[in-house]
Design a protein around this motif. Sequence first.
Motif, PDB file in Angstrom:
ATOM      1  N   ASN A   8     -11.962  12.888  13.149  1.00  0.00           N
ATOM      2  CA  ASN A   8     -12.950  12.070  13.868  1.00  0.00           C
ATOM      3  C   ASN A   8     -13.725  12.873  14.916  1.00  0.00           C
ATOM      4  OD1 ASN A   8     -11.439  12.126  16.264  1.00  0.00           O
ATOM      5  ND2 ASN A   8     -10.525  10.126  15.905  1.00  0.00           N
ATOM      6  N   GLY A   9     -13.467  14.178  14.983  1.00  0.00           N
ATOM      7  CA  GLY A   9     -14.256  15.050  15.854  1.00  0.00           C
ATOM      8  C   GLY A   9     -13.823  15.076  17.305  1.00  0.00           C
ATOM      9  N   SER A  10     -12.667  14.506  17.625  1.00  0.00           N
ATOM     10  CA  SER A  10     -12.242  14.470  19.027  1.00  0.00           C
ATOM     11  C   SER A  10     -11.249  15.574  19.380  1.00  0.00           C
ATOM     12  CB  SER A  10     -11.630  13.102  19.360  1.00  0.00           C
ATOM     13  OG  SER A  10     -10.447  12.888  18.607  1.00  0.00           O
ATOM     14  N   ASN A  30     -17.215  19.710  14.863  1.00  0.00           N
ATOM     15  CA  ASN A  30     -17.790  20.058  16.166  1.00  0.00           C
ATOM     16  C   ASN A  30     -16.932  21.142  16.804  1.00  0.00           C
ATOM     17  OD1 ASN A  30     -19.790  18.150  15.929  1.00  0.00           O
ATOM     18  ND2 ASN A  30     -18.527  16.527  16.809  1.00  0.00           N
ATOM     19  N   TYR A  35     -11.409  19.117  19.349  1.00  0.00           N
ATOM     20  CA  TYR A  35     -11.863  20.226  20.187  1.00  0.00           C
ATOM     21  C   TYR A  35     -12.298  19.772  21.578  1.00  0.00           C
ATOM     22  CZ  TYR A  35     -11.018  23.532  16.521  1.00  0.00           C
ATOM     23  OH  TYR A  35     -10.391  24.304  15.582  1.00  0.00           O
ATOM     24  N   PRO A  36     -12.976  18.629  21.719  1.00  0.00           N
ATOM     25  CA  PRO A  36     -13.241  18.159  23.090  1.00  0.00           C
ATOM     26  C   PRO A  36     -11.949  17.895  23.863  1.00  0.00           C
ATOM     27  CG  PRO A  36     -14.711  17.052  21.567  1.00  0.00           C
ATOM     28  CD  PRO A  36     -13.742  17.842  20.732  1.00  0.00           C
ATOM     29  N   HIS A  37     -10.946  17.350  23.173  1.00  0.00           N
ATOM     30  CA  HIS A  37      -9.646  17.109  23.816  1.00  0.00           C
ATOM     31  C   HIS A  37      -9.002  18.423  24.253  1.00  0.00           C
ATOM     32  CE1 HIS A  37      -5.564  15.661  24.492  1.00  0.00           C
ATOM     33  NE2 HIS A  37      -5.137  16.562  23.617  1.00  0.00           N
ATOM     34  N   GLU A  57     -10.725  19.848  27.255  1.00  0.00           N
ATOM     35  CA  GLU A  57     -10.370  19.084  28.454  1.00  0.00           C
ATOM     36  C   GLU A  57      -8.974  19.458  28.948  1.00  0.00           C
ATOM     37  OE1 GLU A  57      -9.507  14.496  29.805  1.00  0.00           O
ATOM     38  OE2 GLU A  57     -10.711  14.847  28.012  1.00  0.00           O
ATOM     39  N   MET A  89      -7.474  13.354  14.925  1.00  0.00           N
ATOM     40  CA  MET A  89      -8.420  13.880  15.917  1.00  0.00           C
ATOM     41  C   MET A  89      -9.363  14.898  15.275  1.00  0.00           C
ATOM     42  SD  MET A  89      -5.942  14.271  19.228  1.00  0.00           S
ATOM     43  CE  MET A  89      -7.227  14.580  20.433  1.00  0.00           C
TER      44      MET A  89
END
Length: 117
Positions: free
Chosen positions: A54-56, A23, A58-60, A63, A51
């Motif tokens: 599990n796809g987290s 993502n 780039y959102p992290h 943010e 991260m």
Amino acid sequence: MNTNSNLNYTQTGDYLLPNLTLNQPRKPLGKYGRLRRTYLKEQRPVLYHTMLLNGSLYPHLMEVEQTAENRMQQTMAQLLKQNPVPDKEQNQMAWVQHMNSLKAQAEELVLNELIYS
């Protein structure tokens, strides 16, 4: 070809390779997101790879980028209130020096609190 799991696979020679997609953010990372990514990659590689997988990640990073930008603006406003700026028209060099000093202070706080923690 589909196996028992929820992943789709592609036959490549004798192997089945999973069709994985990351993502990616719609907009590129800014300065603070890139700094956080580098920190995680170099100092916390297990967390970085977890991260990432599990796809987290780039959102992290997005943010962190937004939080850091907001924190910089708030800190600059607070520092300007505590340390008034010299008159820009009368002494431009003092004004520039003062603003650069305040920005460096704000950025140090942001880096320590959000990026390198």
